[in-house]
Motif scaffolding. Structure first.
Motif, PDB file in Angstrom:
ATOM      1  N   VAL A  25      13.079  -2.394  -0.885  1.00 55.47           N
ATOM      2  CA  VAL A  25      12.682  -0.951  -0.339  1.00 55.47           C
ATOM      3  C   VAL A  25      13.285  -0.878   1.217  1.00 55.47           C
ATOM      4  N   GLU A  26      13.806   0.522   1.294  1.00 53.52           N
ATOM      5  CA  GLU A  26      14.366   0.507   2.849  1.00 53.52           C
ATOM      6  C   GLU A  26      13.845   1.857   3.240  1.00 53.52           C
ATOM      7  N   GLY A  27      13.726   1.973   4.712  1.00 57.89           N
ATOM      8  CA  GLY A  27      13.297   3.372   5.086  1.00 57.89           C
ATOM      9  C   GLY A  27      11.908   3.459   5.298  1.00 57.89           C
ATOM     10  N   THR A  28      11.033   2.504   5.021  1.00 60.67           N
ATOM     11  CA  THR A  28       9.539   2.600   5.284  1.00 60.67           C
ATOM     12  C   THR A  28       9.160   1.117   5.792  1.00 60.67           C
ATOM     13  N   SER A  29       7.982   1.153   6.075  1.00 57.61           N
ATOM     14  CA  SER A  29       7.222   0.089   6.448  1.00 57.61           C
ATOM     15  C   SER A  29       5.775  -0.065   5.955  1.00 57.61           C
ATOM     16  N   ASN A  30       5.453  -1.050   5.358  1.00 61.83           N
ATOM     17  CA  ASN A  30       4.100  -1.441   4.748  1.00 61.83           C
ATOM     18  C   ASN A  30       3.814  -0.736   3.543  1.00 61.83           C
ATOM     19  N   PRO A  31       4.847  -0.501   2.803  1.00 63.19           N
ATOM     20  CA  PRO A  31       4.648   0.598   1.535  1.00 63.19           C
ATOM     21  C   PRO A  31       3.555  -0.015   0.420  1.00 63.19           C
ATOM     22  N   ASN A  32       3.092   0.851  -0.260  1.00 61.21           N
ATOM     23  CA  ASN A  32       2.460   0.290  -1.499  1.00 61.21           C
ATOM     24  C   ASN A  32       3.594   0.384  -2.599  1.00 61.21           C
ATOM     25  N   LEU A  33       3.477  -0.890  -3.217  1.00 60.86           N
ATOM     26  CA  LEU A  33       4.546  -0.993  -4.334  1.00 60.86           C
ATOM     27  C   LEU A  33       4.040  -1.380  -5.505  1.00 60.86           C
ATOM     28  N   TYR A  34       4.706  -0.995  -6.576  1.00 60.27           N
ATOM     29  CA  TYR A  34       3.901  -0.956  -7.976  1.00 60.27           C
ATOM     30  C   TYR A  34       5.353  -1.732  -8.825  1.00 60.27           C
ATOM     31  N   TRP A  35       4.732  -2.303  -9.969  1.00 59.33           N
ATOM     32  CA  TRP A  35       5.626  -2.628 -10.820  1.00 59.33           C
ATOM     33  C   TRP A  35       5.329  -2.049 -12.464  1.00 59.33           C
ATOM     34  N   TYR A  36       6.001  -1.004 -13.027  1.00 59.13           N
ATOM     35  CA  TYR A  36       5.664  -0.414 -14.235  1.00 59.13           C
ATOM     36  C   TYR A  36       6.671  -1.211 -15.292  1.00 59.13           C
ATOM     37  N   ARG A  37       6.023  -0.995 -16.599  1.00 63.43           N
ATOM     38  CA  ARG A  37       6.982  -1.118 -17.651  1.00 63.43           C
ATOM     39  C   ARG A  37       6.909  -0.096 -18.646  1.00 63.43           C
ATOM     40  N   GLN A  38       8.063   0.273 -19.208  1.00 64.50           N
ATOM     41  CA  GLN A  38       7.935   1.174 -20.265  1.00 64.50           C
ATOM     42  C   GLN A  38       8.995   0.525 -21.708  1.00 64.50           C
ATOM     43  N   GLY A  43       5.237   5.172 -22.855  1.00 65.05           N
ATOM     44  CA  GLY A  43       4.919   5.708 -21.549  1.00 65.05           C
ATOM     45  C   GLY A  43       4.745   4.729 -20.555  1.00 65.05           C
ATOM     46  N   LEU A  44       4.365   4.946 -19.339  1.00 58.51           N
ATOM     47  CA  LEU A  44       4.643   4.032 -18.411  1.00 58.51           C
ATOM     48  C   LEU A  44       3.314   3.238 -18.161  1.00 58.51           C
ATOM     49  N   GLN A  45       3.423   1.944 -18.384  1.00 54.60           N
ATOM     50  CA  GLN A  45       2.392   0.828 -18.156  1.00 54.60           C
ATOM     51  C   GLN A  45       2.435   0.307 -16.958  1.00 54.60           C
ATOM     52  N   LEU A  46       1.482   0.644 -16.013  1.00 53.13           N
ATOM     53  CA  LEU A  46       1.393  -0.114 -14.803  1.00 53.13           C
ATOM     54  C   LEU A  46       0.832  -1.768 -14.761  1.00 53.13           C
ATOM     55  N   LEU A  47       1.816  -2.715 -14.187  1.00 47.84           N
ATOM     56  CA  LEU A  47       1.534  -3.777 -14.441  1.00 47.84           C
ATOM     57  C   LEU A  47       0.927  -4.643 -13.184  1.00 47.84           C
ATOM     58  N   VAL A  60      -3.273  -5.490 -16.022  1.00 44.99           N
ATOM     59  CA  VAL A  60      -3.514  -5.738 -17.509  1.00 44.99           C
ATOM     60  C   VAL A  60      -3.176  -7.428 -17.464  1.00 44.99           C
ATOM     61  N   PRO A  61      -3.845  -8.358 -18.348  1.00 47.93           N
ATOM     62  CA  PRO A  61      -3.513  -9.571 -18.685  1.00 47.93           C
ATOM     63  C   PRO A  61      -2.257  -9.937 -19.344  1.00 47.93           C
ATOM     64  N   GLN A  62      -1.351 -10.627 -19.015  1.00 45.55           N
ATOM     65  CA  GLN A  62       0.072 -10.857 -19.368  1.00 45.55           C
ATOM     66  C   GLN A  62       0.398 -12.272 -19.023  1.00 45.55           C
ATOM     67  N   LEU A  90      10.251  -1.035 -14.040  1.00 42.41           N
ATOM     68  CA  LEU A  90      10.453   0.220 -12.792  1.00 42.41           C
ATOM     69  C   LEU A  90       9.627  -0.359 -11.724  1.00 42.41           C
ATOM     70  N   CYS A  91      10.394  -0.315 -10.548  1.00 38.32           N
ATOM     71  CA  CYS A  91       9.763  -0.836  -9.492  1.00 38.32           C
ATOM     72  C   CYS A  91       9.522   0.782  -8.707  1.00 38.32           C
ATOM     73  N   ALA A  92       8.021   0.716  -7.962  1.00 35.21           N
ATOM     74  CA  ALA A  92       8.135   2.143  -7.432  1.00 35.21           C
ATOM     75  C   ALA A  92       7.399   2.019  -5.895  1.00 35.21           C
ATOM     76  N   LEU A  93       7.572   2.934  -5.149  1.00 34.32           N
ATOM     77  CA  LEU A  93       6.729   2.810  -3.850  1.00 34.32           C
ATOM     78  C   LEU A  93       6.096   4.241  -3.764  1.00 34.32           C
ATOM     79  N   ALA A  94       5.039   4.118  -3.056  1.00 34.91           N
ATOM     80  CA  ALA A  94       4.353   5.489  -2.485  1.00 34.91           C
ATOM     81  C   ALA A  94       4.846   5.986  -1.196  1.00 34.91           C
ATOM     82  N   GLY A  95       5.272   7.126  -1.296  1.00 37.29           N
ATOM     83  CA  GLY A  95       5.633   7.954  -0.358  1.00 37.29           C
ATOM     84  C   GLY A  95       4.566   8.367   0.878  1.00 37.29           C
ATOM     85  N   ALA A  96       4.917   8.630   2.051  1.00 39.16           N
ATOM     86  CA  ALA A  96       3.988   9.136   3.247  1.00 39.16           C
ATOM     87  C   ALA A  96       3.294  10.064   2.621  1.00 39.16           C
TER      88      ALA A  96
END
Lengths: 111, 114
Positions: A25-38, A43-47, A60-62, A90-96
């Protein structure tokens, strides 16, 4: 502004092979980051999610694992892929303001 | 943990008509409710969101309403156009300083018939 880079965009892997998907990621520092699988048509499953370097929470165990070696890098791995690991990652980040933004995704097919 | 249910799973409307998608959530601590649009083969894109201190929010043809007491929120699309055809996901989250978790509905596949 914040940007999320994912690679590779697509990959085809045999069952039992290893996996490494990278997200930076760029343009942010110390972000919350996520991996989802679809899974296809599903739907979107948080990994995993991470609040900082070396801090990983698993939802989830995997046979997948995640690592955050740097503040803006989030890696999804597997030692041995299963057929059921196929999907759109899908990688995701939480914005400000708390919003969730997704990267363009990595499409994995396990044969 | 939070449980988000979304209905309907598929929805077909004629161009120009309105579309409504409904979601319910279980955790009263949830205070942030985004909606995402996902076109075929692409990533989900945030289209509108609402926080629990607001009952309704509108952005052109799209509006979202929230009923905290009943724990449900809805997406309204007016004057639908073919380019509105996509899968829509609702989500619920509890905004924190760190470690927000987002719980998604199962999606609604919207088809706008020209």
């Amino acid at each position: 502004s914040q940007t999320i880079h994912q690679w590779p965009a697509t990959l085809v892997q045999p069952v039992g092979s290893p996996l490494s998907l990278e997200c930076t990621v760029e343009g942010t520092s110390n972000p919350n980051l996520y991996w989802y699988r679809q899974a296809a048509g599903r739907g979107l499953q948080l990994l995993f999610y991470s609040v900082g370097i070396g801090q990983i929470s698993s939802e989830v165990p995997q046979n997948l694992s995640a690592s955050r070696p740097q503040d803006r890098q989030f890696i999804l791995s597997s030692k041995k892929l299963l057929l059921s690991d196929s999907g759109f990652y899908l990688c995701a980040l939480a914005g400000a303001r708390g919003e969730l933004f997704f990267g363009e995704g990595s499409r994995l097919t396990v044969l | 943990g939070e449980n988000v249910e979304q209905h309907p799973s598929t929805l077909s409307v004629q161009e120009g008509d309105s579309a409504v998608i409904k979601c319910t959530y279980s955790d009263s601590a949830s205070n942030y409710f985004p909606w995402y649009k996902q076109e075929l083969g692409k990533r989900p894109q945030l289209i509108i969101d609402i926080r629990s201190n607001v009952g309704e929010k509108k952005d052109q043809r799209i509006a979202v309403t929230l009923n905290k007491t009943a724990k449900h929120f809805s997406l309204h699309i007016t004057e639908t156009q073919p380019e509105d055809s996509a899968v829509y996901f609702c989500a619920a989250s509890t905004l924190r300083v760190r470690g927000n978790q987002f719980y998604f509905g199962t999606g609604t596949s919207l088809t706008v018939i020209p």
